[in-house]
Design an enzyme around this catalytic site. Sequence first.
Site, PDB file in Angstrom:
ATOM      1  N   HIS A  86       0.810  -1.234   0.000  1.00 19.80           N
ATOM      2  CA  HIS A  86       0.000   0.000   0.000  1.00 19.80           C
ATOM      3  C   HIS A  86       0.834   1.271   0.000  1.00 19.80           C
ATOM      4  CE1 HIS A  86      -3.898  -1.989   0.951  1.00 19.80           C
ATOM      5  NE2 HIS A  86      -3.126  -2.857   1.587  1.00 19.80           N
ATOM      6  N   LYS A 123      -8.881  13.412   4.582  1.00 20.80           N
ATOM      7  CA  LYS A 123      -7.947  12.281   4.557  1.00 20.80           C
ATOM      8  C   LYS A 123      -6.950  12.512   5.669  1.00 20.80           C
ATOM      9  CE  LYS A 123      -7.011  13.532   0.200  1.00 20.80           C
ATOM     10  NZ  LYS A 123      -7.121  12.307  -0.583  1.00 20.80           N
ATOM     11  N   ARG A 124      -6.124  11.492   5.968  1.00 23.21           N
ATOM     12  CA  ARG A 124      -5.067  11.700   6.937  1.00 23.21           C
ATOM     13  C   ARG A 124      -4.190  12.882   6.530  1.00 23.21           C
ATOM     14  NH1 ARG A 124      -4.321   7.840  11.087  1.00 23.21           N
ATOM     15  NH2 ARG A 124      -2.390   8.950  11.524  1.00 23.21           N
ATOM     16  N   LYS A 140       0.166  14.421   0.806  1.00 24.74           N
ATOM     17  CA  LYS A 140      -1.224  14.672   0.404  1.00 24.74           C
ATOM     18  C   LYS A 140      -1.491  16.162   0.178  1.00 24.74           C
ATOM     19  CE  LYS A 140      -2.856  10.590   2.998  1.00 24.74           C
ATOM     20  NZ  LYS A 140      -3.524   9.689   2.036  1.00 24.74           N
ATOM     21  N   THR A 186      -8.958   5.989  -1.972  1.00 17.59           N
ATOM     22  CA  THR A 186     -10.285   5.373  -2.104  1.00 17.59           C
ATOM     23  C   THR A 186     -11.361   6.430  -1.867  1.00 17.59           C
ATOM     24  OG1 THR A 186      -9.995   4.615   0.173  1.00 17.59           O
ATOM     25  CG2 THR A 186      -9.703   2.981  -1.562  1.00 17.59           C
ATOM     26  N   LYS A 246     -15.130   7.448  -3.794  1.00 17.57           N
ATOM     27  CA  LYS A 246     -16.400   7.722  -3.115  1.00 17.57           C
ATOM     28  C   LYS A 246     -16.985   9.049  -3.584  1.00 17.57           C
ATOM     29  CE  LYS A 246     -14.492   5.148   0.735  1.00 17.57           C
ATOM     30  NZ  LYS A 246     -13.694   5.249   1.985  1.00 17.57           N
TER      31      LYS A 246
HETATM   32  C1  26Q Z   1       3.174   0.967  10.569  1.00 16.66           C
HETATM   33  C2  26Q Z   1       4.068   0.721  11.601  1.00 16.66           C
HETATM   34  C3  26Q Z   1       3.767   1.132  12.888  1.00 16.66           C
HETATM   35  C4  26Q Z   1       2.555   1.757  13.132  1.00 16.66           C
HETATM   36  C5  26Q Z   1       1.680   1.984  12.105  1.00 16.66           C
HETATM   37  C6  26Q Z   1       1.982   1.588  10.821  1.00 16.66           C
HETATM   38  C7  26Q Z   1       1.041   1.861   9.725  1.00 16.66           C
HETATM   39  C8  26Q Z   1      -0.327   1.877   9.942  1.00 16.66           C
HETATM   40  C9  26Q Z   1      -1.203   2.152   8.921  1.00 16.66           C
HETATM   41  C10 26Q Z   1       1.492   2.116   8.443  1.00 16.66           C
HETATM   42  C11 26Q Z   1       0.605   2.384   7.418  1.00 16.66           C
HETATM   43  C12 26Q Z   1      -0.760   2.410   7.649  1.00 16.66           C
HETATM   44  C13 26Q Z   1      -1.743   2.711   6.626  1.00 16.66           C
HETATM   45  C14 26Q Z   1      -1.493   2.923   5.358  1.00 16.66           C
HETATM   46  C15 26Q Z   1      -2.550   3.273   4.404  1.00 16.66           C
HETATM   47  O1  26Q Z   1      -3.686   3.502   4.795  1.00 16.66           O
HETATM   48  N1  26Q Z   1      -2.247   3.335   3.111  1.00 16.66           N
HETATM   49  C16 26Q Z   1      -3.263   3.682   2.124  1.00 16.66           C
HETATM   50  O2  26Q Z   1      -3.872   2.481   1.674  1.00 16.66           O
HETATM   51  C17 26Q Z   1      -4.978   2.760   0.846  1.00 16.66           C
HETATM   52  C18 26Q Z   1      -5.649   1.441   0.503  1.00 16.66           C
HETATM   53  O3  26Q Z   1      -4.882   0.744  -0.434  1.00 16.66           O
HETATM   54  C19 26Q Z   1      -4.556   3.531  -0.399  1.00 16.66           C
HETATM   55  O4  26Q Z   1      -5.709   3.872  -1.112  1.00 16.66           O
HETATM   56  C20 26Q Z   1      -3.788   4.787  -0.010  1.00 16.66           C
HETATM   57  O5  26Q Z   1      -3.276   5.406  -1.162  1.00 16.66           O
HETATM   58  C21 26Q Z   1      -2.667   4.432   0.944  1.00 16.66           C
HETATM   59  O6  26Q Z   1      -2.020   5.610   1.409  1.00 16.66           O
END
Ligand code: 26Q
Length: 800
Positions: A356, A535-536, A541, A643, A647
């Site tokens: 991702h 979004k985050r 972004k 995503t 939407k």
């Molecule tokens: C990793 C290590 C320690 C703590 C947290 C994490 C962590 C947690 C969540 C790292 C990444 C995430 C989330 C990533 C994420 O949401 N990526 C998004 O995924 C979507 C679904 O595929 C994409 O549409 C987005 O582009 C992408 O940013």
Amino acid sequence: MNIATPPRVTTRGLSDAITRHLRYSFGREPEFAGLEDWRMALSYAIRDQIADSWFKAAGTARNQGAKRVYYLSMEFLIGRLLEDGIVNLGLVDQAREALAALGQDYDEVLADEPDAALGNGGLGRLAACFLESLSTLGCPAYGYGIRYEHGLFRQSFQGGRQVEAPETWLLQRHAWEFERPEARFRIGFGGHVEEREGRKLWLPGEHVDAEAYDTPIVGWQGRWANTLRLWSAKACDPFDLPAFNRGDFTAAAQPEALARTISRVLYPDDTTEQGRELRLKQEFFLTAAALRDILARFDKEESDIRKLPQYVAIQLNDTHPAVAGPELVRILHDERGLPLDEAMQTARACLSYTNHTLLPEALESWGEDLFGRLLPRHLEIADLIDNAHYEANPNRTQSMRADGQVKMGQLSFVMAHKVNGVSALHTELMKETVFAELHHLHPERIVNQTNGVTPRRWLLACNPRLSGLITETIGDGWVDDLERLRELEPAIEDAGWRQRFAEAKRANKAELAEYISQTQGVSLDPDAMFDVQIKRMHEYKRQHLNILETIALWQEMKDNPNADWTPRVTLFAGKAAPGYAFAKDIIRLINDAAEVINADPATRDKLRVLFLPNYNVTLAERLIPAADLSEQISTAGKEASGTGNMKFALNGAMTIGTLDGANVEIREHVGAENFFLFGMTASEVEERRAVEDHAQQAIAADPRLARALQAVGSGAFSPDEPDRYAHITENLSGADYFLVASDFSDYWRASREADAAFADRAGWIRRAALNTARSGWFSSDRTIRGYMRDIWAARSHLED
Ligand code: 26Q
């Protein structure tokens, strides 16, 4: 047996069930019931209906010896479930009437449900959409995750700054889960490895138990329901009796408290924060519990472990559960006695991995000291896997075990039979960058599966006005066959139909304005363009690009107060990771700028800016149906897919965006003329970064940008602390890694194009409606069919 749509309960049947649950499940007489009692009683009444499809689905899968899909994810951002259940069972009218007959308001009862925020953002929400589509398609599947006591933190603002508070969804009553005390596994950590009778044996030094909680996830029309199984950490011996008897009550409760920390809280996506031991423990806890459960189910149906891949497909949602590779090899080799080679092949045939992100700082890796201390045998097996891979590919140059690290992306790639990206562009970039060498060695392994979203939640449920109009126009077949939205196209050429589309959007905007007025005390004009970025918070972004353009627009409006400006409401929402200082400063800047801009009498009827606190699934469900313009403005090459972008398009918003992630495919589907494109491409971004002084050049070439930066940097929005944002303007005039300055001019141009387009009401409505009609491909049903066909070799059991 054909799994047909189950018969629907009547309004009377539902109201009887509600009163019965009120009295006998919750011990309340109706006249003394509060909102939460009504919500719980309705939820139980709906849950009863879901349970029947759930039992039937599980029975069908068992009887058929079906291949099951197991989706392993550290996050499931499911939001509220009551409306989802009601909508999927087709019981909206019945539920509304049943509650009315009991003197209760349907919308109020639904709004009482806490939003289950067991995820950070896109990755977690994707997992939730996938579970719903798996059920809609009748594919036997389990989601495996962690039952966090505390989900993603709650966000509020103090003096414009983000303040985090713990989220406490489990303090309210939760209607959807079934505790499974019998599904409990002992999970080990630490200890050491011994050799006994020629076999390696891992003897962990500490243990916790993983206990299952099951939530049924029902698909469209209640024809199938799968299980979301979340693991909760419990002490093996909950109570230290000798300590208690000594009178040391704190020590007596210690084992339980220690064990529970594992499932206590969701980690925020914090790329700045490095390898925390508890996070690795969480990852192994989820993975080990899931694998034990999967094998227990397999063992009931089949005795030859080599047949595992015929029954089991395991999807790794990013590298977070990547330890599944070594753990499965350990089980197959150390415990079940398969030769190492065969163990690795069998594991690989079961496993597949979704990437991702390509952001280097977000690629997971663990120091071998920590990894080896917590998982000594898994470190050995990671080396065995790496060696075997090297022996099969002696000219490879990169290893998953370099620099004292275990690189989880490389490990996942090597242990998966398929690796997928989440949009066409992202998949190509995976092949060219992070996984270039591995792709060269295994050219069949990387495949694309462009993300999607469930149309049940993200159109039918959240936008009843538009979905009602659609159903009136083309019937209701679109709900599980979303590409049929194309059948709207002839209607869009009809002025009367367009008028009704416009009325639906206008009413959604008025409803949002009312909500914002009540919760924020800010009044908004529903006839202004609603321009939304939710979004985050992350530099890539580029929320700061948006606020700079908004500031420049405000300045220009003040210069030309009598020009014919398109009235605009710019809305933001999103959380910043608690440790991500720059992202938090952008939030504060937006809040500070909003305060100044909204108070300006010269522009207040043309421009409003607002940052809504505590963005979550429920807020998204309010905002997206009310949006005119969708901001998808990441630096090209950085957003894997997005995503939210899908939407918005589905709900009839136009996109202003870069050629990044799934924006590329959205533009192809809706038509270039119905999309406001701007900015550099991914390859132009790479070239531009090589230009020395790229930011300075861009600023020198665009007086609007220079003026906006000057205002921010000199304290126009922070008069009490003029240099509060100096570090932001310094960043943007210096290294500017995300190329905000270089993309500004083109973003300004596209924004003014959007303004002009919005002023042409008829033209805008037509283009917005075409976005809806042509977004059907972005259903997560299409995505899941792709995974079933190309990755899992799984099939639908709806017709069995
Ligand atoms: C990793 C290590 C320690 C703590 C947290 C994490 C962590 C947690 C969540 C790292 C990444 C995430 C989330 C990533 C994420 O949401 N990526 C998004 O995924 C979507 C679904 O595929 C994409 O549409 C987005 O582009 C992408 O940013």
